[in-house]
Design an enzyme around this catalytic site. Structure first.
Site, PDB file in Angstrom:
ATOM      1  CG  HIS A 170      -2.014  -0.933   1.234  1.00 51.44           C
ATOM      2  ND1 HIS A 170      -2.322  -1.738   2.317  1.00 51.44           N
ATOM      3  CD2 HIS A 170      -2.921  -1.242   0.273  1.00 51.44           C
ATOM      4  CE1 HIS A 170      -3.377  -2.493   2.015  1.00 51.44           C
ATOM      5  NE2 HIS A 170      -3.748  -2.212   0.784  1.00 51.44           N
ATOM      6  CB  CYS A 257      -3.812  -1.152   7.463  1.00 54.70           C
ATOM      7  SG  CYS A 257      -2.368  -2.091   7.849  1.00 54.70           S
TER       8      CYS A 257
END
Ligand code: GLY
Length: 262
Positions: A170, A257
């Site tokens: 990510h 996250c």
């Protein structure tokens, strides 16, 4: 338009406890299965740290049918105007969005689905006070970006597509907002010049995983095991709080996250 204080001043967070199925979570390369008990301990310390930073934390129960559901940030984006339900870009995680939509609705959030057939993982979205950067990646595609941009533009945000480095899960695996003007980033991401209007602090070589830190009110949560980054943060006037995330790291996950912050 600048949106002061949406990027690191928070009062609330949502987390989801890891279930036993976390042992089957996705990872790009096999570094060993996470240990459920140790994951739970590290997750509990993470919740404590968010509370110490001043947040009220809503803890969702484990979702055993979704091994990666502890990584709540990939399923939604929470902003003052409402919460956007995302479309995680890998089949085993798509259903997490429905669970998150139901949880957010139950908590009283106004929810907006990303409408197109594209995909966006929240881990690819970096919210700053001046612009929202969306890293195109193996999980976030152009269609997803365009439909997200539509909603955000209607709400008055500037949005820009950038690129997540190759072989990095990510965008926020490699960067973290430290304040309105400053970003902590790996050199491989900083070299892509996606942060043109920001001051960049580069994580020391060999400590790339420490770029996945999070500024939460007056502190910066940063992963254990990266002393040069902790020292850099302290030297630059930030207050690092060091947390063990060894088990999430086995699944390419990190501090950002594991919570939705708003
Ligand atoms: N294990 C985190 C992810 O692959 O989405």
């Amino acid at each position: 338009m600048s949106h002061a204080n949406i990027s690191f001043r928070f009062s609330n967070a949502i987390v989801c406890q890891p279930g036993q199925s976390v042992a089957r979570g996705l990872c790009a390369e096999n570094r060993g299965q996470p240990d459920f008990r140790k994951f739970r301990q590290e997750h509990a310390s993470y919740i404590d740290a968010l509370e110490q930073a001043g947040l009220k934390v809503e803890v969702l129960p484990p979702q055993e049918q979704f091994p990666d559901s502890v990584f709540v940030e990939d399923a939604a984006l929470c902003l003052p105007q409402g919460s956007i339900i995302l479309r995680p870009g890998t089949p085993s995680r798509l259903g997490e969005a429905d669970i998150m939509a139901a949880s957010l609705a139950r908590l009283g959030h106004e929810t907006h689905p990303v409408l197109s057939d594209g995909f966006v993982d929240g881990g690819d979205i970096l919210v700053t006070d001046s612009v929202i950067l969306v890293g195109l990646s193996e999980r976030t595609d152009r269609n997803g970006y365009e439909s997200l941009k539509q909603i955000l533009s209607d709400w008055g945000y500037r949005v820009r597509a950038v690129h997540t480095p190759e072989h990095v899960l990510h965008f926020k695996s490699d960067c973290c907002l430290l304040d309105s003007e400053t970003i902590l980033a790996t050199s491989r991401l900083a070299e892509s010049e996606c942060f043109s209007s920001f001051k960049i602090l580069t994580v020391p070589e060999g400590e790339e995983a420490a770029a996945n830190s999070i500024r939460v009110n007056d502190v910066v949560l940063t992963p254990d095991g990266f002393p040069a980054t902790a020292e850099l943060l302290a030297r630059e006037g930030y207050s690092p709080v060091i947390l063990g995330v060894t088990q999430a790291a086995l699944l390419d996950g990190g501090l950002s996250c594991m919570s939705l912050r708003f």
